[in-house]
Motif scaffolding. Structure first.
Motif, mmCIF file in Angstrom:
data_model
loop_
_atom_site.group_PDB
_atom_site.id
_atom_site.type_symbol
_atom_site.label_atom_id
_atom_site.label_comp_id
_atom_site.label_asym_id
_atom_site.label_seq_id
_atom_site.Cartn_x
_atom_site.Cartn_y
_atom_site.Cartn_z
ATOM 1 N N GLN A 133 0.521 -1.486 0.361
ATOM 2 C CA GLN A 133 0.039 -0.105 -0.340
ATOM 3 C C GLN A 133 1.198 0.796 0.481
ATOM 4 O O GLN A 133 1.889 0.972 -0.058
ATOM 5 C CB GLN A 133 -0.809 -0.044 1.169
ATOM 6 N N TYR A 134 0.467 2.580 -0.337
ATOM 7 C CA TYR A 134 1.485 3.664 -0.504
ATOM 8 C C TYR A 134 -0.122 4.782 0.062
ATOM 9 O O TYR A 134 -1.182 4.946 0.419
ATOM 10 C CB TYR A 134 1.874 3.561 -1.478
ATOM 11 N N PHE A 135 1.117 5.639 0.530
ATOM 12 C CA PHE A 135 0.682 7.793 0.402
ATOM 13 C C PHE A 135 1.521 8.304 0.274
ATOM 14 O O PHE A 135 2.716 8.218 0.223
ATOM 15 C CB PHE A 135 -0.455 7.206 2.028
ATOM 16 N N LEU A 136 0.468 9.248 -0.174
ATOM 17 C CA LEU A 136 1.563 10.451 -0.495
ATOM 18 C C LEU A 136 2.025 11.261 0.545
ATOM 19 O O LEU A 136 1.225 11.467 0.921
ATOM 20 C CB LEU A 136 1.124 11.309 -1.834
ATOM 21 N N LYS A 137 3.733 11.718 0.781
ATOM 22 C CA LYS A 137 3.654 12.599 1.733
ATOM 23 C C LYS A 137 2.296 13.288 1.626
ATOM 24 O O LYS A 137 2.638 14.161 2.598
ATOM 25 C CB LYS A 137 5.282 13.032 2.165
#
Length: 77
Positions: free
Chosen positions: A67-71
Motif C-alpha cells: 500500500q502507499y500514501f503520498l506524503k
C-alpha cells in the motif's frame, strides 16, 4: 508470533508492506526490479524509480500487501 507491517519512505511517498497477507507472487520484483528485490535488503528502494512508477506497480499487487500514501496528502490510498 506477530509480524508488523514494514514501511519504506522517501521525500514523496511511504510504501507499507504487510508480510502477513503477501502471497509471494513476486510480481513486484519481476516487473519493477529497480525498486522491489527478492535478494537485497532493504528489499524496497524507493530512490531507484519515479514515484508514479512505484504507484503503478503497487496497484498491481495481487494480495494488497503493498500500500502507499503520498506524503503531501498524508492519507492512505
Amino acid at each position: 508470533m506477530e509480524v508488523n507491517a514494514k514501511e519504506f519512505s522517501n521525500d514523496d511517498i511511504t510504501v507499507t508492506y504487510d508480510p502477513c497477507i503477501c502471497k509471494l507472487s513476486g510480481k513486484c520484483a519481476k516487473e519493477l526490479s529497480d525498486v522491489f528485490s527478492n535478494t537485497i535488503i532493504p528489499w524496497i528502494n524507493l530512490d531507484n524509480s519515479e514515484t508514479d512508477q512505484v504507484i503503478k506497480q503497487i496497484k498491481k499487487c495481487p494480495s494488497g500487501a503493498l500500500q502507499y500514501f503520498l506524503k503531501k496528502e498524508k492519507q492512505a490510498v
